[in-house]
Design an enzyme around this catalytic site. Sequence first.
Site, PDB file in Angstrom:
ATOM      1  N   ALA A  57     -13.943 -76.125 -18.849  1.00 31.62           N
ATOM      2  CA  ALA A  57     -13.294 -76.636 -17.858  1.00 31.62           C
ATOM      3  C   ALA A  57     -12.297 -75.728 -17.165  1.00 31.62           C
ATOM      4  O   ALA A  57     -11.838 -74.816 -17.961  1.00 31.62           O
ATOM      5  CB  ALA A  57     -12.667 -78.069 -18.374  1.00 31.62           C
ATOM      6  N   GLY A 103     -16.591 -77.215 -21.899  1.00 32.15           N
ATOM      7  CA  GLY A 103     -17.543 -77.866 -20.730  1.00 32.15           C
ATOM      8  C   GLY A 103     -18.819 -77.002 -20.451  1.00 32.15           C
ATOM      9  O   GLY A 103     -19.799 -77.488 -20.239  1.00 32.15           O
ATOM     10  N   GLU A 149     -12.155 -77.054 -27.431  1.00 33.33           N
ATOM     11  CA  GLU A 149     -11.066 -78.124 -26.893  1.00 33.33           C
ATOM     12  C   GLU A 149      -9.896 -78.556 -27.813  1.00 33.33           C
ATOM     13  O   GLU A 149      -8.836 -78.521 -27.481  1.00 33.33           O
ATOM     14  CB  GLU A 149     -11.587 -79.207 -26.602  1.00 33.33           C
ATOM     15  CG  GLU A 149     -12.614 -79.212 -25.128  1.00 33.33           C
ATOM     16  CD  GLU A 149     -14.083 -78.752 -25.627  1.00 33.33           C
ATOM     17  OE1 GLU A 149     -14.184 -78.013 -26.585  1.00 33.33           O
ATOM     18  OE2 GLU A 149     -14.841 -78.734 -24.655  1.00 33.33           O
TER      19      GLU A 149
HETATM   20  C1  TC6 Z   1     -12.960 -77.841 -21.722  1.00 33.21           C
HETATM   21  O1  TC6 Z   1     -14.209 -77.195 -21.432  1.00 33.21           O
HETATM   22  C2  TC6 Z   1     -12.804 -79.289 -21.613  1.00 33.21           C
HETATM   23  C3  TC6 Z   1     -13.794 -79.845 -21.099  1.00 33.21           C
HETATM   24  C4  TC6 Z   1     -13.982 -81.370 -21.153  1.00 33.21           C
HETATM   25  C5  TC6 Z   1     -14.274 -81.755 -19.805  1.00 33.21           C
HETATM   26  C6  TC6 Z   1     -14.252 -83.275 -19.478  1.00 33.21           C
HETATM   27  N1  TC6 Z   1      -9.708 -72.262 -17.018  1.00 33.21           N
HETATM   28  O2  TC6 Z   1      -8.579 -64.836 -21.606  1.00 33.21           O
HETATM   29  P1  TC6 Z   1      -8.746 -63.849 -20.660  1.00 33.21           P
HETATM   30  C7  TC6 Z   1      -8.515 -67.167 -16.999  1.00 33.21           C
HETATM   31  S1  TC6 Z   1     -11.552 -76.960 -22.290  1.00 33.21           S
HETATM   32  C8  TC6 Z   1      -8.882 -71.505 -16.048  1.00 33.21           C
HETATM   33  O3  TC6 Z   1      -7.646 -62.982 -20.265  1.00 33.21           O
HETATM   34  P2  TC6 Z   1     -10.998 -62.611 -21.819  1.00 33.21           P
HETATM   35  C9  TC6 Z   1      -7.161 -66.866 -17.772  1.00 33.21           C
HETATM   36  O4  TC6 Z   1      -6.002 -67.503 -17.562  1.00 33.21           O
HETATM   37  C10 TC6 Z   1     -11.773 -75.266 -22.032  1.00 33.21           C
HETATM   38  N2  TC6 Z   1      -8.546 -70.310 -16.361  1.00 33.21           N
HETATM   39  O5  TC6 Z   1     -10.159 -62.966 -20.553  1.00 33.21           O
HETATM   40  C11 TC6 Z   1      -7.080 -65.458 -17.226  1.00 33.21           C
HETATM   41  O6  TC6 Z   1      -6.575 -65.481 -15.984  1.00 33.21           O
HETATM   42  P3  TC6 Z   1      -5.384 -64.148 -15.280  1.00 33.21           P
HETATM   43  C12 TC6 Z   1     -12.590 -74.864 -23.206  1.00 33.21           C
HETATM   44  C13 TC6 Z   1      -9.097 -69.431 -17.250  1.00 33.21           C
HETATM   45  O7  TC6 Z   1     -12.174 -61.822 -21.312  1.00 33.21           O
HETATM   46  C14 TC6 Z   1      -8.668 -64.835 -16.746  1.00 33.21           C
HETATM   47  O8  TC6 Z   1      -9.169 -66.175 -16.869  1.00 33.21           O
HETATM   48  N3  TC6 Z   1     -12.653 -73.222 -22.612  1.00 33.21           N
HETATM   49  C15 TC6 Z   1      -9.940 -70.287 -17.981  1.00 33.21           C
HETATM   50  O9  TC6 Z   1     -10.135 -61.722 -22.874  1.00 33.21           O
HETATM   51  C16 TC6 Z   1      -9.255 -63.964 -18.081  1.00 33.21           C
HETATM   52  O10 TC6 Z   1      -9.106 -64.818 -19.302  1.00 33.21           O
HETATM   53  C17 TC6 Z   1     -11.704 -72.515 -23.522  1.00 33.21           C
HETATM   54  O11 TC6 Z   1     -10.770 -72.982 -24.110  1.00 33.21           O
HETATM   55  C18 TC6 Z   1     -10.425 -71.662 -18.077  1.00 33.21           C
HETATM   56  N4  TC6 Z   1     -11.281 -72.286 -19.048  1.00 33.21           N
HETATM   57  O12 TC6 Z   1     -11.549 -63.961 -22.714  1.00 33.21           O
HETATM   58  C19 TC6 Z   1     -11.851 -70.985 -23.190  1.00 33.21           C
HETATM   59  N5  TC6 Z   1     -10.489 -69.332 -19.241  1.00 33.21           N
HETATM   60  O13 TC6 Z   1      -6.242 -63.060 -15.213  1.00 33.21           O
HETATM   61  C20 TC6 Z   1     -10.718 -70.324 -22.698  1.00 33.21           C
HETATM   62  C21 TC6 Z   1      -9.736 -68.286 -18.881  1.00 33.21           C
HETATM   63  O14 TC6 Z   1      -4.862 -64.923 -14.295  1.00 33.21           O
HETATM   64  N6  TC6 Z   1     -10.813 -69.081 -22.206  1.00 33.21           N
HETATM   65  N7  TC6 Z   1      -9.001 -68.314 -17.666  1.00 33.21           N
HETATM   66  O15 TC6 Z   1      -4.283 -64.366 -16.492  1.00 33.21           O
HETATM   67  C22 TC6 Z   1     -10.896 -67.962 -23.255  1.00 33.21           C
HETATM   68  O16 TC6 Z   1     -11.019 -68.375 -24.507  1.00 33.21           O
HETATM   69  C23 TC6 Z   1     -11.149 -66.725 -22.710  1.00 33.21           C
HETATM   70  O17 TC6 Z   1     -10.253 -66.617 -21.445  1.00 33.21           O
HETATM   71  C24 TC6 Z   1     -12.596 -66.099 -22.732  1.00 33.21           C
HETATM   72  C25 TC6 Z   1     -12.308 -64.832 -21.858  1.00 33.21           C
HETATM   73  C26 TC6 Z   1     -13.248 -65.924 -24.014  1.00 33.21           C
HETATM   74  C27 TC6 Z   1     -13.556 -66.796 -21.819  1.00 33.21           C
END
Ligand code: TC6
Length: 699
Positions: free
Chosen positions: A63, A102, A125
Amino acid sequence: MTDPVRYSVQDGIAVIAVDNPPVNALSQAVRAGLAEAVARLSGDDQARAGVIYGAGRTFIAGADIREFGKPMAEPFLPDVIAAIEACEKPVVAALHGTALGGGLEVALGCHARVALASAKVGLPEVTLGILPGAGGTQRLPRIAGAAAALDLITSGRHVAAVEALKLGIVDAVVDGDDPLAAGLAHARRLADGEATGRRSGEIDPGAKDEALFADWRAKTKKSARGQISPMVAIDAIEAAYDLPFNEGMARERELFKELMASDQRAGLIHAFFAERAVAKIPEAEAASPREVASIGVIGGGTMGSGIAVAALNAGLPVTLVERDEASVERARGIVSKLLDDGVRRGKLSEARRDQILSRDFSTATDYSALAETDLVIEAVFEDMDVKKDVFRRLDGIAKAGAILATNTSYLDVNEIAAATSRPQDVIGFHFFSPAHVMRLLEVVVADKTAADVVATGFALAKKLRKVAVRAGVCDGFIGNRLLNTYRKAADYMVEDGASPYQIDAALVAFGFPMGPFAVSDLAGLDIAWAGRKRRAATRDPRERTVGIADRICERGWFGQKTGRGYYLYEPGARRGSPDPEVEAIIAAEREAKGIVPRSFTDEEIVSRYMAAMINEAAKIVEEGIALRPLDVDVTMLAGYGFPRWRGGPMQYADRLGLDTVLAELRRLSAEDGFFWEPAPLLVRLADEGQTFASLNERD
Ligand code: TC6
């Protein structure tokens, strides 16, 4: 701007591309685009099946976290996924990069999943304070069983494609780097009837294993340390067994909304973005990092060897210099042991360990071995004269442009830099022990440190998979200066009547893994004793001093390593028990000062401890030692065990209200004097009705 979701048809298969850089997060536009694309596929005579894949470096990473806490906009993700699952034509998810949260839930709603071998999947999550709220708690157990669902959902861990295949989460793992080609091939097999797809929501989950759930609840309660999301997630998974699919989905939604509204969610999301924002520093914007292809380490004790292993594990060759052959051998022994531990834990293959030891790691007794090294980290004894001597010698041999770093936890980096003819190349690195494990690195910027040297420090930290926080020069930088202050607050409470054991228990209940006195026993009481002696000459005469720790040290009780400190330790034990003799020492000190002990509630203990921490943190921000409040938060979260779900001390203070914190400090300062005098920044923000968070945005 390109469309966040594109639809096209290739040889009878619909291609649905999600293109929302950087991580293809499920923003409202992506959700709407997916819903529209699936509707189009249903009515498209040209398409027999569909593939959903991510454009760029990853599938959907979840998400859009930036939308959390705001009113949710339609279409809602569970409805979009229900539409995908209901589609009468088979839909394949083609996974690469990371399919998280998501993103994985979208894939679970598809009728089959193929993954590149390099892909990772997960439902992280709970680490953001919520639970998989788009069917993950209902579909994953149906696809992979309760044990796997409980493991993945309560831990949030990322699972490599091969393990995902074993668990049944993906149907096929494909080599190569073209997810779309893999997806198209699989979709064709489904359309031709050569493979079968499934609707995961229609799978019978089977009977509930009560013992398994009871076991996970007990285990999770212990490891969650006050964090609620993993426990609530178990309730949601259980609903997959107790209720029919649609009712289970409704139950999941209800629990998801409860968590979304919680302070813990706000704290964990703050931690997520703060950990990324700490890398946004002026020097990294102004300059590019220097190239670092080789590392030198001077000093092969616990710290130096740990730093060497951190660099070696990141693929950097390391030359370690010690003063004589015997010390070199000792250091080699420590490095080998740490690498062996890595092999035992499955973090490193035996072949890689052997390659590191034979090719990447070298040792020497002469500084000349460092003449061509790009970046040298000094990790000798924490003593100014010793360090200055090392830097003078390094200055004589290091090549022009080499970065000279000192690993120090409190010493003046300006003074160390001044011992060289190139202060612009000198920087402080404060590693935390064990250096190959702990995530925090304080990057200490001295007055003359060049911007590209600072940028290199941050680039190196990223390579070492550490979180770097920029700190200015002062005694203890951000972390240890705070530690030194809240430790004093704890000592005052002990002298006034609380027991160290009650204080530790109150802070463990707050969410810290250990209380301050148990931490002191672990770190060694002699280290803080030396610090107190060092600071005695410059101490503010108004400061209240407590002699209890000195009395304990004078007996030779230095904590775990001597079997005795604040606690008593059985040989080899890491957990101690309360020591009546320590209680007697405390009683004698109180009596000598004429203090009549009073009792403290646990709430009072936490309130004073946090007030001291927040007040010092405000001074640290005001002096520019920390760039922003969020840098303090990340320091405490990544290096000092501050409960992540509370977001860090500044976020916690904002939640309490700065006027509340200020009132507590004013009350304490009237009662107990100078130590509690409120920081001017805190007074100003409280008067303006502002928060620390308002200072996190730099212009
Ligand atoms: C969910 O899905 C719930 C669902 C229920 C629905 C009903 N959203 O970490 P990096 C940005 S909960 C918005 O440096 P990497 C991050 O802030 C979600 N932004 O890259 C950064 O921005 P900046 C479950 C996001 O290659 C840029 O992207 N998902 C999101 O080291 C790059 O990120 C997670 O918990 C996001 N979801 O790692 C995944 N994700 O450049 C969370 C990243 O402006 N994300 N950004 O600072 C991660 O674990 C890591 O970002 C990665 C990539 C493994 C995807």
